[in-house]
Design an enzyme around this catalytic site. Sequence first.
Site, PDB file in Angstrom:
ATOM      1  N   GLU A 296       0.845  -1.211   0.000  1.00  0.00           N
ATOM      2  CA  GLU A 296       0.000   0.000   0.000  1.00  0.00           C
ATOM      3  C   GLU A 296       0.875   1.254   0.000  1.00  0.00           C
ATOM      4  O   GLU A 296       0.577   2.221  -0.703  1.00  0.00           O
ATOM      5  CB  GLU A 296      -0.926   0.016   1.222  1.00  0.00           C
ATOM      6  CG  GLU A 296      -2.033  -1.000   1.167  1.00  0.00           C
ATOM      7  CD  GLU A 296      -2.947  -0.835  -0.038  1.00  0.00           C
ATOM      8  OE1 GLU A 296      -3.348   0.303  -0.341  1.00  0.00           O
ATOM      9  OE2 GLU A 296      -3.271  -1.845  -0.686  1.00  0.00           O
ATOM     10  N   TRP A 299       1.838   2.063  -3.343  1.00  0.00           N
ATOM     11  CA  TRP A 299       0.867   2.773  -4.204  1.00  0.00           C
ATOM     12  C   TRP A 299       1.186   4.258  -4.246  1.00  0.00           C
ATOM     13  O   TRP A 299       0.974   4.942  -5.240  1.00  0.00           O
ATOM     14  CB  TRP A 299      -0.565   2.612  -3.662  1.00  0.00           C
ATOM     15  CG  TRP A 299      -1.316   1.443  -4.208  1.00  0.00           C
ATOM     16  CD1 TRP A 299      -1.542   0.264  -3.566  1.00  0.00           C
ATOM     17  CD2 TRP A 299      -1.989   1.336  -5.491  1.00  0.00           C
ATOM     18  NE1 TRP A 299      -2.301  -0.554  -4.367  1.00  0.00           N
ATOM     19  CE2 TRP A 299      -2.591   0.075  -5.541  1.00  0.00           C
ATOM     20  CE3 TRP A 299      -2.119   2.200  -6.575  1.00  0.00           C
ATOM     21  CZ2 TRP A 299      -3.316  -0.367  -6.646  1.00  0.00           C
ATOM     22  CZ3 TRP A 299      -2.840   1.775  -7.684  1.00  0.00           C
ATOM     23  CH2 TRP A 299      -3.429   0.495  -7.715  1.00  0.00           C
ATOM     24  N   TRP A 328     -20.366  14.746 -18.392  1.00  0.00           N
ATOM     25  CA  TRP A 328     -20.651  14.590 -16.972  1.00  0.00           C
ATOM     26  C   TRP A 328     -21.798  15.498 -16.560  1.00  0.00           C
ATOM     27  O   TRP A 328     -22.053  16.510 -17.200  1.00  0.00           O
ATOM     28  CB  TRP A 328     -19.412  14.955 -16.139  1.00  0.00           C
ATOM     29  CG  TRP A 328     -18.232  14.083 -16.388  1.00  0.00           C
ATOM     30  CD1 TRP A 328     -17.138  14.391 -17.143  1.00  0.00           C
ATOM     31  CD2 TRP A 328     -18.014  12.759 -15.890  1.00  0.00           C
ATOM     32  NE1 TRP A 328     -16.248  13.342 -17.136  1.00  0.00           N
ATOM     33  CE2 TRP A 328     -16.757  12.320 -16.375  1.00  0.00           C
ATOM     34  CE3 TRP A 328     -18.749  11.891 -15.070  1.00  0.00           C
ATOM     35  CZ2 TRP A 328     -16.229  11.076 -16.083  1.00  0.00           C
ATOM     36  CZ3 TRP A 328     -18.210  10.646 -14.773  1.00  0.00           C
ATOM     37  CH2 TRP A 328     -16.975  10.251 -15.281  1.00  0.00           C
ATOM     38  N   ASN A 363      -9.912   4.335   3.496  1.00  0.00           N
ATOM     39  CA  ASN A 363      -9.662   4.074   2.069  1.00  0.00           C
ATOM     40  C   ASN A 363     -10.829   3.375   1.373  1.00  0.00           C
ATOM     41  O   ASN A 363     -11.220   3.736   0.263  1.00  0.00           O
ATOM     42  CB  ASN A 363      -8.382   3.257   1.910  1.00  0.00           C
ATOM     43  CG  ASN A 363      -8.091   2.961   0.449  1.00  0.00           C
ATOM     44  OD1 ASN A 363      -7.936   3.874  -0.351  1.00  0.00           O
ATOM     45  ND2 ASN A 363      -8.060   1.683   0.096  1.00  0.00           N
ATOM     46  N   TRP A 381     -16.010  13.765 -11.973  1.00  0.00           N
ATOM     47  CA  TRP A 381     -15.148  13.291 -10.881  1.00  0.00           C
ATOM     48  C   TRP A 381     -14.219  14.385 -10.369  1.00  0.00           C
ATOM     49  O   TRP A 381     -13.792  14.366  -9.215  1.00  0.00           O
ATOM     50  CB  TRP A 381     -14.319  12.078 -11.345  1.00  0.00           C
ATOM     51  CG  TRP A 381     -13.491  12.370 -12.552  1.00  0.00           C
ATOM     52  CD1 TRP A 381     -13.900  12.392 -13.854  1.00  0.00           C
ATOM     53  CD2 TRP A 381     -12.099  12.736 -12.592  1.00  0.00           C
ATOM     54  NE1 TRP A 381     -12.868  12.738 -14.687  1.00  0.00           N
ATOM     55  CE2 TRP A 381     -11.749  12.943 -13.945  1.00  0.00           C
ATOM     56  CE3 TRP A 381     -11.119  12.885 -11.614  1.00  0.00           C
ATOM     57  CZ2 TRP A 381     -10.462  13.317 -14.349  1.00  0.00           C
ATOM     58  CZ3 TRP A 381      -9.836  13.243 -12.003  1.00  0.00           C
ATOM     59  CH2 TRP A 381      -9.522  13.455 -13.368  1.00  0.00           C
ATOM     60  N   TRP A 404      -9.016   9.042  -7.588  1.00  0.00           N
ATOM     61  CA  TRP A 404     -10.230   9.445  -8.313  1.00  0.00           C
ATOM     62  C   TRP A 404     -10.245   8.880  -9.727  1.00  0.00           C
ATOM     63  O   TRP A 404     -11.286   8.440 -10.219  1.00  0.00           O
ATOM     64  CB  TRP A 404     -10.365  10.981  -8.318  1.00  0.00           C
ATOM     65  CG  TRP A 404     -11.020  11.444  -7.064  1.00  0.00           C
ATOM     66  CD1 TRP A 404     -10.394  11.866  -5.920  1.00  0.00           C
ATOM     67  CD2 TRP A 404     -12.423  11.462  -6.775  1.00  0.00           C
ATOM     68  NE1 TRP A 404     -11.322  12.153  -4.949  1.00  0.00           N
ATOM     69  CE2 TRP A 404     -12.578  11.921  -5.454  1.00  0.00           C
ATOM     70  CE3 TRP A 404     -13.563  11.143  -7.504  1.00  0.00           C
ATOM     71  CZ2 TRP A 404     -13.828  12.054  -4.847  1.00  0.00           C
ATOM     72  CZ3 TRP A 404     -14.807  11.286  -6.900  1.00  0.00           C
ATOM     73  CH2 TRP A 404     -14.933  11.736  -5.596  1.00  0.00           C
TER      74      TRP A 404
HETATM   75  P1  FAD Z   1      -2.780   2.650   5.377  1.00  0.00           P
HETATM   76  O1  FAD Z   1      -3.776   1.667   4.909  1.00  0.00           O
HETATM   77  O2  FAD Z   1      -2.153   2.447   6.679  1.00  0.00           O
HETATM   78  O3  FAD Z   1      -1.670   2.704   4.228  1.00  0.00           O
HETATM   79  C1  FAD Z   1      -0.340   3.147   4.488  1.00  0.00           C
HETATM   80  C2  FAD Z   1       0.050   4.245   3.527  1.00  0.00           C
HETATM   81  O4  FAD Z   1       0.084   3.761   2.190  1.00  0.00           O
HETATM   82  C3  FAD Z   1      -0.911   5.404   3.504  1.00  0.00           C
HETATM   83  O5  FAD Z   1      -0.674   6.284   4.584  1.00  0.00           O
HETATM   84  C4  FAD Z   1      -0.626   6.022   2.149  1.00  0.00           C
HETATM   85  O6  FAD Z   1       0.519   6.849   2.177  1.00  0.00           O
HETATM   86  C5  FAD Z   1      -0.301   4.799   1.295  1.00  0.00           C
HETATM   87  N1  FAD Z   1      -1.498   4.363   0.574  1.00  0.00           N
HETATM   88  C6  FAD Z   1      -2.414   3.463   0.965  1.00  0.00           C
HETATM   89  N2  FAD Z   1      -3.344   3.280   0.005  1.00  0.00           N
HETATM   90  C7  FAD Z   1      -3.023   4.107  -0.998  1.00  0.00           C
HETATM   91  C8  FAD Z   1      -3.594   4.389  -2.263  1.00  0.00           C
HETATM   92  N3  FAD Z   1      -4.699   3.772  -2.699  1.00  0.00           N
HETATM   93  N4  FAD Z   1      -2.999   5.302  -3.046  1.00  0.00           N
HETATM   94  C9  FAD Z   1      -1.873   5.942  -2.641  1.00  0.00           C
HETATM   95  N5  FAD Z   1      -1.291   5.709  -1.458  1.00  0.00           N
HETATM   96  C10 FAD Z   1      -1.848   4.811  -0.647  1.00  0.00           C
HETATM   97  N6  FAD Z   1      -4.058   9.141   0.072  1.00  0.00           N
HETATM   98  C11 FAD Z   1      -3.388  10.243   0.452  1.00  0.00           C
HETATM   99  O7  FAD Z   1      -2.373  10.138   1.133  1.00  0.00           O
HETATM  100  N7  FAD Z   1      -3.811  11.475   0.071  1.00  0.00           N
HETATM  101  C12 FAD Z   1      -4.922  11.664  -0.685  1.00  0.00           C
HETATM  102  O8  FAD Z   1      -5.265  12.788  -1.022  1.00  0.00           O
HETATM  103  C13 FAD Z   1      -5.668  10.509  -1.075  1.00  0.00           C
HETATM  104  N8  FAD Z   1      -6.814  10.617  -1.798  1.00  0.00           N
HETATM  105  C14 FAD Z   1      -7.496   9.489  -2.176  1.00  0.00           C
HETATM  106  C15 FAD Z   1      -8.656   9.617  -2.959  1.00  0.00           C
HETATM  107  C16 FAD Z   1      -9.368   8.483  -3.367  1.00  0.00           C
HETATM  108  C17 FAD Z   1     -10.602   8.645  -4.212  1.00  0.00           C
HETATM  109  C18 FAD Z   1      -8.909   7.205  -2.986  1.00  0.00           C
HETATM  110  C19 FAD Z   1      -9.649   5.991  -3.412  1.00  0.00           C
HETATM  111  C20 FAD Z   1      -7.758   7.080  -2.225  1.00  0.00           C
HETATM  112  C21 FAD Z   1      -7.032   8.202  -1.813  1.00  0.00           C
HETATM  113  N9  FAD Z   1      -5.869   8.097  -1.011  1.00  0.00           N
HETATM  114  C22 FAD Z   1      -5.181   9.233  -0.669  1.00  0.00           C
HETATM  115  C23 FAD Z   1      -5.304   6.782  -0.677  1.00  0.00           C
HETATM  116  C24 FAD Z   1      -5.752   6.165   0.669  1.00  0.00           C
HETATM  117  O9  FAD Z   1      -7.141   6.217   0.778  1.00  0.00           O
HETATM  118  C25 FAD Z   1      -5.127   6.837   1.879  1.00  0.00           C
HETATM  119  O10 FAD Z   1      -3.745   6.950   1.696  1.00  0.00           O
HETATM  120  C26 FAD Z   1      -5.371   6.017   3.146  1.00  0.00           C
HETATM  121  O11 FAD Z   1      -6.752   5.883   3.376  1.00  0.00           O
HETATM  122  C27 FAD Z   1      -4.712   6.679   4.326  1.00  0.00           C
HETATM  123  O12 FAD Z   1      -4.970   6.008   5.521  1.00  0.00           O
HETATM  124  P2  FAD Z   1      -3.809   5.224   6.293  1.00  0.00           P
HETATM  125  O13 FAD Z   1      -2.626   6.110   6.452  1.00  0.00           O
HETATM  126  O14 FAD Z   1      -4.422   4.673   7.516  1.00  0.00           O
HETATM  127  O15 FAD Z   1      -3.472   4.102   5.240  1.00  0.00           O
END
Ligand code: FAD
Length: 486
Positions: A296, A299, A328, A363, A381, A404
């Site tokens: 993750e 990502w 849209w 997420n 979007w 997005w």
């Molecule tokens: P954990 O599940 O603990 O993951 C650890 C780290 O991995 C996160 O802190 C993040 O840095 C990275 N990560 C995890 N999933 C993703 C992902 N899908 N894409 C990119 N990095 C990821 N993340 C942001 O940091 N900033 C945003 O503006 C953002 N906008 C999002 C918008 C949408 C529509 C979606 C679907 C996802 C978005 N995310 C974003 C990704 C993700 O939702 C968040 O990083 C995550 O929910 C943060 O919570 P956590 O630190 O507990 O994540």
Amino acid sequence: DAVVHWFKMDLRTGDNQALFLASEKAREAGVPLIGLYIVSPQDFEAHLTAPIRVDFMLRSLEVLKADLEALDIPLWIETVDKRARVPERIMELLTEWRAGHIFANMEYEVDELRREAKLVRLYAEKGIAMEVVHDTCVVPPGQLTTGTGRQYAVYSPWFRSWVRHVHENQELLELAERPGMNPPSARERYSSLFECDVPHAPEGKTLSEEEAKVFHALWPAGEHEAMKRLAKFCEDAVGGYGRNRDLPSTPGTSNLSVHFASGTLSARTAVRTARDSNKTKKLDGGNEGIQTWISEVAWRDFYKHVLVHWPYVCMNKPFKPEYSNISWSYDASHFSSWTEGRTGFPIVDAAMRQLRGMGWMHNRCRMIVASFLAKDLLLDWRMGERFFMEHLIDGDFASNNGGWGFAASVGVDPQPYFRIFNPLLQSEKFDPDGEYIRKWVPELKGVVGKAIHDPYGRGEGDRARKAGYPEAIVQHKGAREKALAD
Ligand code: FAD
């Protein structure tokens, strides 16, 4: 007579590449190191930075300033009202401080990259060396290509190549040392620099007292808090991450995104710490929770690589040009129901209220509400992307845009356009007991059993109506067919 490190989205002293290089340079030359941070209100506006995020950065700056001061390193913080003035103003400061060298970590958004290229040229003309280095990703953009030398647009093969690359280049997980003490002369020569205060948030980016109270308790700022949270997550929760990460009512994720976004934590430190809590040195081996969590964090790298290779995603354009012509909807009433969490779809509403209540959303729910906006409400979007940036404490252009694009099926590696999240099924699967919904949608607290997912459709309409909870603003089935037809 001095070396400067320009802090941007790297508000920490530990494992900071450019800061480490700056401190080495200063040590070799026997001159002091000075930290610089520019507050640019116009950049906050241009980047749609949420007030909660500005507040978090300012609080993190307080911590950074104290940490640097303990090393006799001043942190000069200055507000520059016109963003176009930033390069000249830095130049003036460098001249005033008689600094011959400035270091910074690279930011990959188009405006920032262009600005940095300009700065390097501008300063070189004045005899000042500027070094801008990779720091924010574990694997710097540009290092991974497919067998035919192209950039990956699909995550899974990219991730396999990311893992291989890190295994083969172990130095990518070596952590940069913290700077040492400044020479004693620094306190004397730059005494006035030690006297600057961290400013208040600029107009339009302030929090109310009530918000500040709630958000400060939820999101303690600064590098030390990041390290504490990381250690605790690796001790208590990372092992079960694979099982729990999709359940929004469980604290199963790390909540570290805010720290990555402000640079109070480096991705290298995070991946390395997680790996070290595993029984194997391999990133794709051992405990499944740890492996999944590392994938993750990857990502985040992936979306930054995408941004570097296809910079037009920064310019409000979809990744695939053929998606520029989709017609849209811009229905203002649908959009405000979505933003206010009053769509009549409990899981969507709970999530949108979590966003407002915490400045953060789980997420799984980000995917649900994004898919709902684009494929059920058929709204552009980019309206959702923008609203997220304006409210997220972890707002990060690349991840937000990537998320997005994925959910609306217009990005790199999108979910196929025919796969449309059914909010009801998502709700039943990921919030089976409705715990998350009840927490964020108090009107539905009294609804029992499975009706929580769809009160009007499952015989609890009267109760929901009395409590002021709205009926569904669209029918998922009809909306789905329309999305597919379009
Ligand atoms: P954990 O599940 O603990 O993951 C650890 C780290 O991995 C996160 O802190 C993040 O840095 C990275 N990560 C995890 N999933 C993703 C992902 N899908 N894409 C990119 N990095 C990821 N993340 C942001 O940091 N900033 C945003 O503006 C953002 N906008 C999002 C918008 C949408 C529509 C979606 C679907 C996802 C978005 N995310 C974003 C990704 C993700 O939702 C968040 O990083 C995550 O929910 C943060 O919570 P956590 O630190 O507990 O994540």
